[in-house]
Design a protein around this motif. Structure first.
Motif, PDB file in Angstrom:
ATOM      1  N   ASN A 277       0.821  -1.228   0.000  1.00  0.00           N
ATOM      2  CA  ASN A 277       0.000   0.000   0.000  1.00  0.00           C
ATOM      3  C   ASN A 277       0.851   1.273   0.000  1.00  0.00           C
ATOM      4  O   ASN A 277       0.630   2.188  -0.801  1.00  0.00           O
ATOM      5  CB  ASN A 277      -0.920   0.062   1.227  1.00  0.00           C
ATOM      6  CG  ASN A 277      -2.061  -0.927   1.167  1.00  0.00           C
ATOM      7  OD1 ASN A 277      -1.829  -2.124   1.162  1.00  0.00           O
ATOM      8  ND2 ASN A 277      -3.287  -0.443   1.129  1.00  0.00           N
ATOM      9  N   LEU A 278       1.823   1.326   0.911  1.00  0.00           N
ATOM     10  CA  LEU A 278       2.605   2.564   1.070  1.00  0.00           C
ATOM     11  C   LEU A 278       3.395   2.874  -0.195  1.00  0.00           C
ATOM     12  O   LEU A 278       3.430   4.006  -0.664  1.00  0.00           O
ATOM     13  CB  LEU A 278       3.565   2.443   2.260  1.00  0.00           C
ATOM     14  CG  LEU A 278       2.905   2.548   3.632  1.00  0.00           C
ATOM     15  CD1 LEU A 278       3.945   2.346   4.738  1.00  0.00           C
ATOM     16  CD2 LEU A 278       2.194   3.900   3.799  1.00  0.00           C
ATOM     17  N   ALA A 279       4.008   1.814  -0.758  1.00  0.00           N
ATOM     18  CA  ALA A 279       4.817   2.007  -1.965  1.00  0.00           C
ATOM     19  C   ALA A 279       3.950   2.464  -3.142  1.00  0.00           C
ATOM     20  O   ALA A 279       4.352   3.323  -3.924  1.00  0.00           O
ATOM     21  CB  ALA A 279       5.544   0.716  -2.312  1.00  0.00           C
ATOM     22  N   ARG A 280       2.749   1.895  -3.268  1.00  0.00           N
ATOM     23  CA  ARG A 280       1.858   2.279  -4.382  1.00  0.00           C
ATOM     24  C   ARG A 280       1.506   3.765  -4.294  1.00  0.00           C
ATOM     25  O   ARG A 280       1.528   4.485  -5.291  1.00  0.00           O
ATOM     26  CB  ARG A 280       0.570   1.455  -4.357  1.00  0.00           C
ATOM     27  CG  ARG A 280       0.763  -0.043  -4.560  1.00  0.00           C
ATOM     28  CD  ARG A 280       1.058  -0.400  -6.001  1.00  0.00           C
ATOM     29  NE  ARG A 280       1.063  -1.839  -6.168  1.00  0.00           N
ATOM     30  CZ  ARG A 280       2.141  -2.571  -6.492  1.00  0.00           C
ATOM     31  NH1 ARG A 280       3.309  -1.986  -6.707  1.00  0.00           N
ATOM     32  NH2 ARG A 280       2.044  -3.881  -6.624  1.00  0.00           N
ATOM     33  N   ILE A 281       1.133   4.199  -3.104  1.00  0.00           N
ATOM     34  CA  ILE A 281       0.720   5.600  -2.940  1.00  0.00           C
ATOM     35  C   ILE A 281       1.924   6.529  -3.099  1.00  0.00           C
ATOM     36  O   ILE A 281       1.830   7.595  -3.726  1.00  0.00           O
ATOM     37  CB  ILE A 281       0.014   5.800  -1.574  1.00  0.00           C
ATOM     38  CG1 ILE A 281      -1.349   5.078  -1.586  1.00  0.00           C
ATOM     39  CG2 ILE A 281      -0.179   7.277  -1.251  1.00  0.00           C
ATOM     40  CD1 ILE A 281      -2.364   5.651  -2.571  1.00  0.00           C
ATOM     41  N   ALA A 282       3.070   6.125  -2.551  1.00  0.00           N
ATOM     42  CA  ALA A 282       4.271   6.968  -2.668  1.00  0.00           C
ATOM     43  C   ALA A 282       4.635   7.164  -4.137  1.00  0.00           C
ATOM     44  O   ALA A 282       4.968   8.269  -4.579  1.00  0.00           O
ATOM     45  CB  ALA A 282       5.434   6.330  -1.911  1.00  0.00           C
ATOM     46  N   ARG A 283       4.521   6.088  -4.910  1.00  0.00           N
ATOM     47  CA  ARG A 283       4.850   6.163  -6.335  1.00  0.00           C
ATOM     48  C   ARG A 283       3.870   7.075  -7.068  1.00  0.00           C
ATOM     49  O   ARG A 283       4.250   7.872  -7.921  1.00  0.00           O
ATOM     50  CB  ARG A 283       4.808   4.740  -6.898  1.00  0.00           C
ATOM     51  CG  ARG A 283       5.038   4.609  -8.371  1.00  0.00           C
ATOM     52  CD  ARG A 283       6.438   4.109  -8.658  1.00  0.00           C
ATOM     53  NE  ARG A 283       6.672   4.038 -10.086  1.00  0.00           N
ATOM     54  CZ  ARG A 283       6.664   2.904 -10.783  1.00  0.00           C
ATOM     55  NH1 ARG A 283       6.461   1.755 -10.170  1.00  0.00           N
ATOM     56  NH2 ARG A 283       6.894   2.923 -12.068  1.00  0.00           N
TER      57      ARG A 283
END
Ligand code: FAQ
Length: 311
Positions: A277-283
């Motif tokens: 989740n965090l990586a998807r939103i950060a990207r």
């Protein structure tokens, strides 16, 4: 001759006609459509990431061209859907802000990592397959712009589903190692694909009202069952199995029985605590910020063009 607005709306829904953006609609109807269409649009945009991960490592030019086309289609779907949402009086910029601030959802399925190249095939087969199963009935959704957007989206998703299945059949004709890679990938994606249809009906707060309004045409469990039934013969033809010991033909129901997905995993992911989740939103946030100059340039260009037309 003023027919009350609510009555006109109810009659339109009862007659299976479409509600259009300029028609009066109850606030709740507008809100639920904005919620669902925005979530759907965000899913298409975030959904570019898992497969985009393999673009530079596709095994041949042909596979790379196919995958590039598919990922670009997802961007297009996001755009039609944001446009459909805008007809309800919201702004795409505002929806994007809500997504990157974690205030609006996107599909749980895009919070799993793509660990092997077989995942590209499995996503096409099972994730796009589930998406089609869910979205074909939405072509008859009561809100005109959403229903019309779904027609083209579904045609493109069919191509996506086919390319995934064809990729997997090619791998299954390959080496033992390739066959094992396909089975391992299917094992990881089967349960998350079932969760795409949403929580069980008795835990789905929105279904009853959305069905009454003709926004949804089937319940979450109905579509999940339909997907299981259509996927099993496809798995048999491919030569893979699904990781569910409870799968069994039920002659009485004329459908397959199947096990219960892990709903605690689903809830954790929907709350933002999935593996990616965090990586998807950060990207997504980085892409949005990196694109700021394009939006500024386009706005400046549009203003300049408007000035020239006036003079
Ligand atoms: N993930 O009361 P319900 C694609 C939320 S396909 C995350 O049952 P509803 C193509 C739900 O929002 C994927 N959240 O809700 C592609 C609600 O929370 P809220 C996108 C979920 O709306 C392929 C709460 O749980 N497709 O992108 C999920 O009546 C490959 C309670 O649920 C669509 O969005 C979930 N899976 O039914 C792209 C289809 N399920 O909002 C790239 C349109 C539920 O109250 C690569 N949407 N929630 O805070 C729908 O058909 C419906 O919205 C459902 C959920 C069926 C998803």
């Amino acid at each position: 001759h003023d027919v009350p607005l609510q009555e006109t709306f109810d009659a339109t829904i009862a007659a299976e006609q479409r509600i259009e953006p300029r028609d009066w609609m109850p606030d709740g109807y507008r809100k639920t459509l904005i919620r669902q269409i925005a979530q759907h649009a965000h899913s298409e945009i975030i959904g570019m990431q898992p497969e985009g991960n393999w673009l530079t490592r596709a095994p041949s030019l042909r596979r790379k061209a196919i995958l590039t086309a598919k990922v670009q289609d997802e961007a297009g779907h996001g755009m039609y859907l944001y446009s459909a949402a805008e007809t309800l009086g919201v702004d795409r910029e505002d929806l994007t802000t809500k997504l990157i601030e974690g205030r609006q959802k996107y599909s749980s399925i895009f919070n799993y990592p793509t660990l092997t190249y077989a995942d590209v095939g499995t996503i096409g087969w099972l994730v796009d397959g589930a998406a089609i199963c869910n979205q074909v009935p939405l072509c008859r959704s009561s809100f005109g712009p959403y229903a019309r957007a779904m027609i083209r989206v579904c045609k493109e998703e069919s191509f996506h589903q086919r390319q995934g299945y064809e990729l997997l059949t090619t791998m299954m004709r390959g080496t033992d190692e390739q066959r094992a890679m396909v089975q391992e990938s299917v094992n990881r994606w089967w349960w998350p694909a079932l969760m795409m249809f949403g929580p069980p009906d008795d835990q789905s707060p929105n279904t009853a009202q959305s069905m009454a309004w003709g926004v949804k045409r089937h319940t979450n469990d109905e579509l999940r069952q339909r997907f299981v039934d259509m996927s099993i013969p496809q798995a048999q033809a491919l030569g893979v199995t699904f990781p569910d010991p409870d799968l069994a033909w039920n002659a009485e129901r004329g459908s397959y029985d199947f096990g219960e997905p892990d709903w605690s995993e689903f809830m954790a992911i929907v709350k933002g605590n999935g593996p990616t989740n965090l990586a998807r939103i950060a990207r997504r946030r980085a892409a949005h910020e990196d694109g700021a100059w394009v939006r500024e340039a386009a706005t400046a260009f549009a203003a300049k063009q408007a000035g020239q037309t006036r003079s």
